[in-house]
Design a protein around this motif. Sequence first.
Motif, mmCIF file in Angstrom:
data_model
loop_
_atom_site.group_PDB
_atom_site.id
_atom_site.type_symbol
_atom_site.label_atom_id
_atom_site.label_comp_id
_atom_site.label_asym_id
_atom_site.label_seq_id
_atom_site.Cartn_x
_atom_site.Cartn_y
_atom_site.Cartn_z
ATOM 1 N N LEU A 290 63.288 15.711 31.925
ATOM 2 C CA LEU A 290 63.529 15.074 30.637
ATOM 3 C C LEU A 290 62.229 14.693 29.939
ATOM 4 C CD1 LEU A 290 66.462 12.650 31.545
ATOM 5 C CD2 LEU A 290 66.607 14.946 30.573
ATOM 6 N N ALA A 291 61.368 13.992 30.654
ATOM 7 C CA ALA A 291 60.159 13.477 30.015
ATOM 8 C C ALA A 291 59.118 13.122 31.063
ATOM 9 C CB ALA A 291 60.494 12.243 29.168
ATOM 10 N N LEU A 292 57.873 13.017 30.612
ATOM 11 C CA LEU A 292 56.759 12.532 31.424
ATOM 12 C C LEU A 292 56.175 11.318 30.727
ATOM 13 C CD1 LEU A 292 54.869 15.849 32.278
ATOM 14 C CD2 LEU A 292 56.668 14.715 33.583
ATOM 15 N N GLU A 293 55.732 10.372 31.534
ATOM 16 C CA GLU A 293 55.184 9.134 30.987
ATOM 17 C C GLU A 293 53.938 8.741 31.772
ATOM 18 O OE1 GLU A 293 56.639 4.484 30.313
ATOM 19 O OE2 GLU A 293 57.977 5.973 31.215
ATOM 20 N N MET A 294 52.835 8.523 31.077
ATOM 21 C CA MET A 294 51.613 8.086 31.739
ATOM 22 C C MET A 294 51.760 6.626 32.140
ATOM 23 S SD MET A 294 47.676 8.403 30.397
ATOM 24 C CE MET A 294 47.896 7.249 29.034
ATOM 25 N N GLU A 295 51.447 6.337 33.402
ATOM 26 C CA GLU A 295 51.627 4.976 33.914
ATOM 27 C C GLU A 295 50.538 4.659 34.930
ATOM 28 O OE1 GLU A 295 54.986 2.772 36.605
ATOM 29 O OE2 GLU A 295 55.695 3.821 34.812
ATOM 30 N N ASP A 296 49.599 3.803 34.530
ATOM 31 C CA ASP A 296 48.535 3.367 35.431
ATOM 32 C C ASP A 296 47.838 4.537 36.113
ATOM 33 O OD1 ASP A 296 49.062 0.746 34.790
ATOM 34 O OD2 ASP A 296 50.435 0.448 36.453
ATOM 35 N N HIS A 297 47.421 5.508 35.322
ATOM 36 C CA HIS A 297 46.676 6.672 35.807
ATOM 37 C C HIS A 297 47.529 7.615 36.664
ATOM 38 C CE1 HIS A 297 43.222 4.549 34.298
ATOM 39 N NE2 HIS A 297 43.512 3.524 35.068
ATOM 40 N N TYR A 298 48.843 7.431 36.645
ATOM 41 C CA TYR A 298 49.773 8.350 37.281
ATOM 42 C C TYR A 298 50.651 8.972 36.190
ATOM 43 C CZ TYR A 298 48.703 6.099 41.769
ATOM 44 O OH TYR A 298 48.073 5.610 42.888
ATOM 45 N N VAL A 299 51.494 9.889 36.589
ATOM 46 C CA VAL A 299 52.517 10.429 35.693
ATOM 47 C C VAL A 299 53.875 10.072 36.275
ATOM 48 C CG1 VAL A 299 53.630 12.529 34.868
ATOM 49 C CG2 VAL A 299 51.160 12.331 34.775
ATOM 50 N N ARG A 300 54.678 9.383 35.476
ATOM 51 C CA ARG A 300 56.049 9.100 35.905
ATOM 52 C C ARG A 300 56.946 10.209 35.378
ATOM 53 N NH1 ARG A 300 59.012 5.405 38.275
ATOM 54 N NH2 ARG A 300 57.279 3.919 38.396
ATOM 55 N N VAL A 301 57.642 10.864 36.286
ATOM 56 C CA VAL A 301 58.519 11.983 35.953
ATOM 57 C C VAL A 301 59.941 11.461 35.794
ATOM 58 C CG1 VAL A 301 59.394 14.218 36.696
ATOM 59 C CG2 VAL A 301 57.070 13.526 37.286
ATOM 60 N N HIS A 302 60.572 11.789 34.689
ATOM 61 C CA HIS A 302 61.960 11.413 34.442
ATOM 62 C C HIS A 302 62.823 12.672 34.447
ATOM 63 C CE1 HIS A 302 60.846 7.309 33.299
ATOM 64 N NE2 HIS A 302 59.876 7.831 32.557
ATOM 65 N N THR A 303 63.842 12.682 35.280
ATOM 66 C CA THR A 303 64.824 13.776 35.285
ATOM 67 C C THR A 303 66.220 13.166 35.163
ATOM 68 O OG1 THR A 303 65.305 13.848 37.673
ATOM 69 C CG2 THR A 303 63.301 14.987 36.903
ATOM 70 N N GLN A 304 67.221 14.027 35.144
ATOM 71 C CA GLN A 304 68.591 13.545 35.060
ATOM 72 C C GLN A 304 68.992 12.740 36.297
ATOM 73 O OE1 GLN A 304 70.495 13.506 32.583
ATOM 74 N NE2 GLN A 304 70.074 15.220 31.221
ATOM 75 N N LEU A 305 68.266 12.923 37.405
ATOM 76 C CA LEU A 305 68.639 12.266 38.661
ATOM 77 C C LEU A 305 67.805 11.029 38.966
ATOM 78 C CD1 LEU A 305 69.184 15.414 40.927
ATOM 79 C CD2 LEU A 305 70.868 14.112 39.621
ATOM 80 N N GLY A 306 66.811 10.721 38.129
ATOM 81 C CA GLY A 306 65.997 9.545 38.397
ATOM 82 C C GLY A 306 64.554 9.761 37.974
ATOM 83 N N SER A 307 63.664 8.944 38.535
ATOM 84 C CA SER A 307 62.253 9.044 38.181
ATOM 85 C C SER A 307 61.384 8.721 39.382
ATOM 86 C CB SER A 307 61.920 8.098 37.024
ATOM 87 O OG SER A 307 62.040 6.741 37.424
ATOM 88 N N ASP A 308 60.123 9.159 39.320
ATOM 89 C CA ASP A 308 59.172 8.869 40.387
ATOM 90 C C ASP A 308 57.770 9.101 39.856
ATOM 91 O OD1 ASP A 308 58.112 8.146 42.784
ATOM 92 O OD2 ASP A 308 59.189 9.637 43.977
ATOM 93 N N LEU A 309 56.780 8.565 40.558
ATOM 94 C CA LEU A 309 55.387 8.719 40.174
ATOM 95 C C LEU A 309 54.763 9.893 40.909
ATOM 96 C CD1 LEU A 309 54.194 5.000 40.212
ATOM 97 C CD2 LEU A 309 54.475 6.444 38.203
ATOM 98 N N ILE A 310 53.885 10.610 40.224
ATOM 99 C CA ILE A 310 53.153 11.732 40.804
ATOM 100 C C ILE A 310 51.674 11.524 40.519
ATOM 101 C CG2 ILE A 310 52.703 14.225 40.650
ATOM 102 C CD1 ILE A 310 55.624 14.684 40.164
ATOM 103 N N LEU A 311 50.851 11.764 41.516
ATOM 104 C CA LEU A 311 49.412 11.576 41.384
ATOM 105 C C LEU A 311 48.816 12.726 40.581
ATOM 106 C CD1 LEU A 311 46.953 9.886 42.183
ATOM 107 C CD2 LEU A 311 46.767 11.267 44.250
ATOM 108 N N LEU A 312 48.764 12.555 39.265
ATOM 109 C CA LEU A 312 48.272 13.604 38.371
ATOM 110 C C LEU A 312 48.047 13.000 37.001
ATOM 111 C CD1 LEU A 312 47.799 16.757 38.463
ATOM 112 C CD2 LEU A 312 50.031 16.960 37.353
#
Length: 281
Positions: free
Chosen positions: A183-205
């Motif tokens: 769905l979307a990506l969001e920059m969060e404290d030097h990480y990328v928060r990934v949003h999908t239909q099933l939830g979200s999580d942080l990725i080191l990127l």
Amino acid sequence: MIPSGLRGLLARRLPVLGVSVAALTVLGPFGTFQDMSLSQRLAYWGGLLLVGTLEFDLVILITRRVVSDQTRRWPWMLAAAIMIVSLIQTAIVAVLEQQRRGMDAGSAPALTELYGYVLVITLLVAAAPIWLELRRHGLIDASPTAPSTVAPPAVAPESAPASGPDAAPFLDRIPPRLGRDLLALEMEDHYVRVHTQLGSDLILLRLRDAIAELSGIDGLQVHRSHWVAASAVATAERNADGKLTLILTDGRRVPVSRSYNAAVRAAGWAERDGGASHTQG
């Protein structure tokens, strides 16, 4: 107000830090049990571990800013951070030992031995939180092997459409539990928060690196901190100040900055209504 990313980091770090301080205070390794009272050991080990944690986070933060391909280089980043923090902590402990207990920690043999002790403590204390963070960000997950073992045989390069999901290597970074309906990506404290239909999580990127890996997905960066997939836009609304806000299919509201306003309008997102977006999604 504490940012949500920082709150999550503190929630993960503080329990581990507290347990480590308590264990070292009670056990009193390296002579601290015999030479210090309980309160002194608590201050000694609590201060050292807190300072070491801050040093480690600072070193990792600086490293992430200068290293582009973090997915492949994270073992070297991690090893360098541990070595640097151990060196700094050795210098601190050497000063404390000389001032507090009058020990001669200034000679090369003494410093070498002290560095070994500090390195062992650093590895023992940091092992669990480092492993949890790496797993949380998908760096030690099985998914990074997918491109080489699954993707190439499934779709021949010449037959894969440039705009198809398989053309976006970023999707292989998403934890399997979140699926691939991005769905979307969001920059969060030097990480990328990934949003999908099933939830979200942080990725080191970094966000710009993630967007570079999304060339196969129809979407736009709409803000310095946000990227949105075209299929995720349900509708758009104009605020009182004239700025656009995108409403995604999961109800999430994403601001559109003025520098990206023209691109959003050119894509036709500003004229979308709820019914039109659902027929596309």
